[in-house]
Write a protein that holds these residues in place. Sequence first.
Motif, PDB file in Angstrom:
ATOM      1  N   LEU A 176       1.131  -1.278   0.069  1.00 27.51           N
ATOM      2  CA  LEU A 176       0.012   0.083  -0.058  1.00 27.51           C
ATOM      3  C   LEU A 176       0.893   1.215   0.028  1.00 27.51           C
ATOM      4  O   LEU A 176       0.618   2.277  -0.939  1.00 27.51           O
ATOM      5  CB  LEU A 176      -0.836   0.179   1.259  1.00 27.51           C
ATOM      6  N   ASN A 177       2.063   1.249   0.829  1.00 26.89           N
ATOM      7  CA  ASN A 177       2.742   2.296   1.070  1.00 26.89           C
ATOM      8  C   ASN A 177       3.630   2.831  -0.299  1.00 26.89           C
ATOM      9  O   ASN A 177       3.557   3.896  -0.794  1.00 26.89           O
ATOM     10  CB  ASN A 177       3.706   2.200   1.943  1.00 26.89           C
ATOM     11  N   ASP A 178       3.902   1.663  -0.856  1.00 28.57           N
ATOM     12  CA  ASP A 178       4.600   1.955  -2.494  1.00 28.57           C
ATOM     13  C   ASP A 178       3.526   2.515  -3.210  1.00 28.57           C
ATOM     14  O   ASP A 178       4.024   3.535  -4.245  1.00 28.57           O
ATOM     15  CB  ASP A 178       5.271   0.615  -2.938  1.00 28.57           C
ATOM     16  N   ALA A 179       2.419   2.029  -3.262  1.00 25.45           N
ATOM     17  CA  ALA A 179       1.453   2.605  -4.196  1.00 25.45           C
ATOM     18  C   ALA A 179       1.155   3.987  -4.000  1.00 25.45           C
ATOM     19  O   ALA A 179       0.933   4.838  -4.824  1.00 25.45           O
ATOM     20  CB  ALA A 179       0.058   1.636  -4.221  1.00 25.45           C
ATOM     21  N   PHE A 180       1.066   4.375  -2.590  1.00 27.82           N
ATOM     22  CA  PHE A 180       0.807   5.663  -2.296  1.00 27.82           C
ATOM     23  C   PHE A 180       1.945   6.591  -2.559  1.00 27.82           C
ATOM     24  O   PHE A 180       1.631   7.636  -3.130  1.00 27.82           O
ATOM     25  CB  PHE A 180       0.921   5.559  -0.536  1.00 27.82           C
ATOM     26  N   LYS A 181       3.217   6.321  -2.676  1.00 28.11           N
ATOM     27  CA  LYS A 181       4.443   7.043  -3.040  1.00 28.11           C
ATOM     28  C   LYS A 181       4.200   7.077  -4.414  1.00 28.11           C
ATOM     29  O   LYS A 181       4.782   8.094  -4.789  1.00 28.11           O
ATOM     30  CB  LYS A 181       5.623   6.298  -2.551  1.00 28.11           C
ATOM     31  N   ALA A 182       3.907   6.124  -5.255  1.00 26.43           N
ATOM     32  CA  ALA A 182       3.707   6.300  -6.825  1.00 26.43           C
ATOM     33  C   ALA A 182       2.851   7.445  -7.031  1.00 26.43           C
ATOM     34  O   ALA A 182       3.173   8.277  -7.790  1.00 26.43           O
ATOM     35  CB  ALA A 182       3.340   5.203  -7.298  1.00 26.43           C
ATOM     36  N   VAL A 183       1.732   7.496  -6.232  1.00 27.23           N
ATOM     37  CA  VAL A 183       0.715   8.472  -6.819  1.00 27.23           C
ATOM     38  C   VAL A 183       0.985   9.912  -6.183  1.00 27.23           C
ATOM     39  O   VAL A 183       0.936  10.717  -6.924  1.00 27.23           O
ATOM     40  CB  VAL A 183      -0.663   8.163  -6.224  1.00 27.23           C
ATOM     41  N   ARG A 184       1.770   9.816  -5.158  1.00 26.95           N
ATOM     42  CA  ARG A 184       2.146  11.129  -4.375  1.00 26.95           C
ATOM     43  C   ARG A 184       3.162  11.673  -5.343  1.00 26.95           C
ATOM     44  O   ARG A 184       3.390  12.957  -5.582  1.00 26.95           O
ATOM     45  CB  ARG A 184       2.851  11.042  -3.026  1.00 26.95           C
ATOM     46  N   ALA A 185       3.944  10.613  -6.075  1.00 24.38           N
ATOM     47  CA  ALA A 185       5.175  11.286  -7.028  1.00 24.38           C
ATOM     48  C   ALA A 185       4.494  11.744  -8.265  1.00 24.38           C
ATOM     49  O   ALA A 185       5.229  12.035  -9.301  1.00 24.38           O
ATOM     50  CB  ALA A 185       6.149  10.393  -6.947  1.00 24.38           C
ATOM     51  N   GLY A 186       3.003  11.309  -8.557  1.00 23.81           N
ATOM     52  CA  GLY A 186       2.514  12.046  -9.784  1.00 23.81           C
ATOM     53  C   GLY A 186       1.893  10.838 -10.621  1.00 23.81           C
ATOM     54  O   GLY A 186       1.456  11.142 -11.850  1.00 23.81           O
ATOM     55  N   ALA A 187       1.997   9.526 -10.299  1.00 23.90           N
ATOM     56  CA  ALA A 187       1.395   8.470 -11.116  1.00 23.90           C
ATOM     57  C   ALA A 187      -0.375   8.571 -11.237  1.00 23.90           C
ATOM     58  O   ALA A 187      -0.910   8.774 -10.152  1.00 23.90           O
ATOM     59  CB  ALA A 187       1.784   7.211 -10.657  1.00 23.90           C
ATOM     60  N   ARG A 188      -0.542   8.142 -12.477  1.00 25.12           N
ATOM     61  CA  ARG A 188      -2.199   8.494 -12.442  1.00 25.12           C
ATOM     62  C   ARG A 188      -2.608   6.959 -12.187  1.00 25.12           C
ATOM     63  O   ARG A 188      -1.768   6.137 -12.146  1.00 25.12           O
ATOM     64  CB  ARG A 188      -2.564   8.548 -13.853  1.00 25.12           C
ATOM     65  N   ILE A 189      -4.029   7.004 -11.728  1.00 27.22           N
ATOM     66  CA  ILE A 189      -4.242   5.436 -11.113  1.00 27.22           C
ATOM     67  C   ILE A 189      -5.187   4.863 -12.046  1.00 27.22           C
ATOM     68  O   ILE A 189      -6.029   5.569 -12.756  1.00 27.22           O
ATOM     69  CB  ILE A 189      -5.120   5.784  -9.984  1.00 27.22           C
ATOM     70  N   ILE A 190      -4.809   3.538 -12.816  1.00 32.10           N
ATOM     71  CA  ILE A 190      -5.720   2.779 -13.506  1.00 32.10           C
ATOM     72  C   ILE A 190      -6.232   1.590 -12.604  1.00 32.10           C
ATOM     73  O   ILE A 190      -5.195   0.693 -11.961  1.00 32.10           O
ATOM     74  CB  ILE A 190      -4.902   2.201 -14.692  1.00 32.10           C
ATOM     75  N   ALA A 191      -7.281   1.398 -12.348  1.00 29.68           N
ATOM     76  CA  ALA A 191      -7.743   0.175 -11.654  1.00 29.68           C
ATOM     77  C   ALA A 191      -8.574  -0.989 -12.613  1.00 29.68           C
ATOM     78  O   ALA A 191      -8.950  -0.658 -13.539  1.00 29.68           O
ATOM     79  CB  ALA A 191      -8.817   0.531 -10.784  1.00 29.68           C
ATOM     80  N   THR A 192      -7.900  -2.179 -12.340  1.00 29.16           N
ATOM     81  CA  THR A 192      -8.698  -3.138 -13.179  1.00 29.16           C
ATOM     82  C   THR A 192     -10.137  -3.585 -13.254  1.00 29.16           C
ATOM     83  O   THR A 192     -10.782  -3.772 -13.877  1.00 29.16           O
ATOM     84  CB  THR A 192      -8.048  -4.631 -12.909  1.00 29.16           C
ATOM     85  N   ASN A 193     -10.688  -2.938 -11.968  1.00 30.95           N
ATOM     86  CA  ASN A 193     -12.074  -3.073 -11.590  1.00 30.95           C
ATOM     87  C   ASN A 193     -12.356  -2.179 -10.229  1.00 30.95           C
ATOM     88  O   ASN A 193     -11.383  -1.962  -9.656  1.00 30.95           O
ATOM     89  CB  ASN A 193     -12.568  -4.261 -11.538  1.00 30.95           C
ATOM     90  N   SER A 194     -13.557  -1.979  -9.854  1.00 30.06           N
ATOM     91  CA  SER A 194     -13.687  -1.439  -8.564  1.00 30.06           C
ATOM     92  C   SER A 194     -14.858  -2.114  -7.660  1.00 30.06           C
ATOM     93  O   SER A 194     -15.650  -1.554  -6.944  1.00 30.06           O
ATOM     94  CB  SER A 194     -13.941   0.013  -8.849  1.00 30.06           C
ATOM     95  N   ASP A 195     -15.020  -3.371  -7.859  1.00 32.05           N
ATOM     96  CA  ASP A 195     -15.855  -4.354  -7.182  1.00 32.05           C
ATOM     97  C   ASP A 195     -15.491  -4.022  -5.698  1.00 32.05           C
ATOM     98  O   ASP A 195     -14.115  -3.952  -5.289  1.00 32.05           O
ATOM     99  CB  ASP A 195     -15.883  -5.632  -7.699  1.00 32.05           C
ATOM    100  N   LYS A 196     -16.580  -3.958  -5.084  1.00 30.10           N
ATOM    101  CA  LYS A 196     -16.288  -3.744  -3.544  1.00 30.10           C
ATOM    102  C   LYS A 196     -16.101  -5.188  -2.834  1.00 30.10           C
ATOM    103  O   LYS A 196     -15.441  -5.173  -1.825  1.00 30.10           O
ATOM    104  CB  LYS A 196     -17.753  -3.087  -2.703  1.00 30.10           C
TER     105      LYS A 196
END
Lengths: 267, 267
Positions: free
Chosen positions: B134-154
């Motif tokens: 989770l922390n790595d993903a957080f760092k990626a987005v904080r550094a500017g990465a755009r988010i692509i999700a395979t899906n968003s099922d709950k």
Amino acid sequence: MKNLEEIKGVLMDIDGTVFRGNHLIKGAKEVIEELRTNGKKILFFSNRGNISRRMATDKLMKAGISVEKEEIILSSYVAAQFLRTNYPTKSAWVLGEIGLIEELEEAEVQIAKKPTEADLLVVSLHEHLTYADLNDAFKAVRAGARIIATNSDKSFPAETGEAIDVGGILGAIESATNRRADVVVGKPSHFMVDEAMKQLRLEPEKCVIIGDSLGSDMAMGELFGFTTALVLTGGTNREQAESYSGRLDFILPSIASLCNTDLKEEM
Amino acid sequence: MKNLEEIKGVLMDIDGTVFRGNHLIKGAKEVIEELRTNGKKILFFSNRGNISRRMATDKLMKAGISVEKEEIILSSYVAAQFLRTNYPTKSAWVLGEIGLIEELEEAEVQIAKKPTEADLLVVSLHEHLTYADLNDAFKAVRAGARIIATNSDKSFPAETGEAIDVGGILGAIESATNRRADVVVGKPSHFMVDEAMKQLRLEPEKCVIIGDSLGSDMAMGELFGFTTALVLTGGTNREQAESYSGRLDFILPSIASLCNTDLKEEM
């Protein structure tokens, strides 16, 4: 209240203010000693919900800062007090670490045996979290547990930079269940202030809150009438500080400036 | 289009429809064989983003269902195609499992070496996720990465009941970064339909989508003009089905009813 001499009490954030990760910020120990020599009451005041007051005491003592457990207010402790007071007969499932469990047990909060049997879910920072932990918390809320969060900070200053905090972990549960936290205990809420003021026994206007966070430390200070002092050793840089729309009484390069500077010049 | 005889193609959800966890749902194999005998084209069509088509093929084959890789459309595969088409020179950080990485590599998507160097973050189900992930993903987005999700099922139907899905994991990143996913690839989006229709080469009105999810399978069916058949072996019960405000052409106790029943009677 812009003069340190008129200040009787100091609410001192820990992460990003006294420590950065496990590293003591330069001058912190000396400032704390000087404040005490000058008769100021200090309360360590942190949104950390994954450690207990005992653990925070140990960390400060190891860094050479003498402190009593009663001089530390953490969101783990305040959450435990909140549950003891408001849900004395209810059981909680914990998405969090041993420090939180320690505070809950000390407050005699009942821990549920299964997620689906819990009345409440307590969410905190969990640096060893796994998918299974998230899934248990999800099951608890799906089965009806109300969500209590120790805090909702989005990040905290770790040794390796800003790291994802409870805001993210809580966001996972809220998003997957379509339920919002019923209560967020940590700064800038009144729960933290109430517990702090029980210990300090001072009026807010006689106290300064020093911390690195605009959204929790500075917002709380403004909301409850404390003098506020932002340090730039944590999650906020000068640019962010200068574009902040709320009240900031002082912006300090670090906690080391708290005694050595005429605070008025820092405005 | 309410009669199965007029149907030429079947978009068949996997989890909660063909399998529950690793357990094949009774009658699924026989229905699939009968559909094929009757000349229907079947496409397995799943929002699972943590497995590759190769892995899904293996799982179906082990359960006695013969299938080619090209008869399987997964959100992992569709996400990989999306990145190849739209971001051919960009690099991605993956918050997901080996199956997703397999599809990304097959589509020759460049994988970033560090989170902070990534242009894109691809988020999927990750059943072995840790705080560090989770922390790595957080760092990626904080550094500017755009988010692509395979899906968003709950949630998805696991052997032990409904389990937290990408919606939760994505919620963690979105909440902590104040950034929303730029693209959610999975059902009910057009990305999935486009890939399915490339394979099926049929008009939507000649196809039925059978699945257990109101929000992804049935919503997609309605949106793109498919006949829809909800099964009650997954995440939706009859009460939820009957209070659903969207279009549901058929409600079936399980996939086993697809051939044996006069579908009109099930309305």
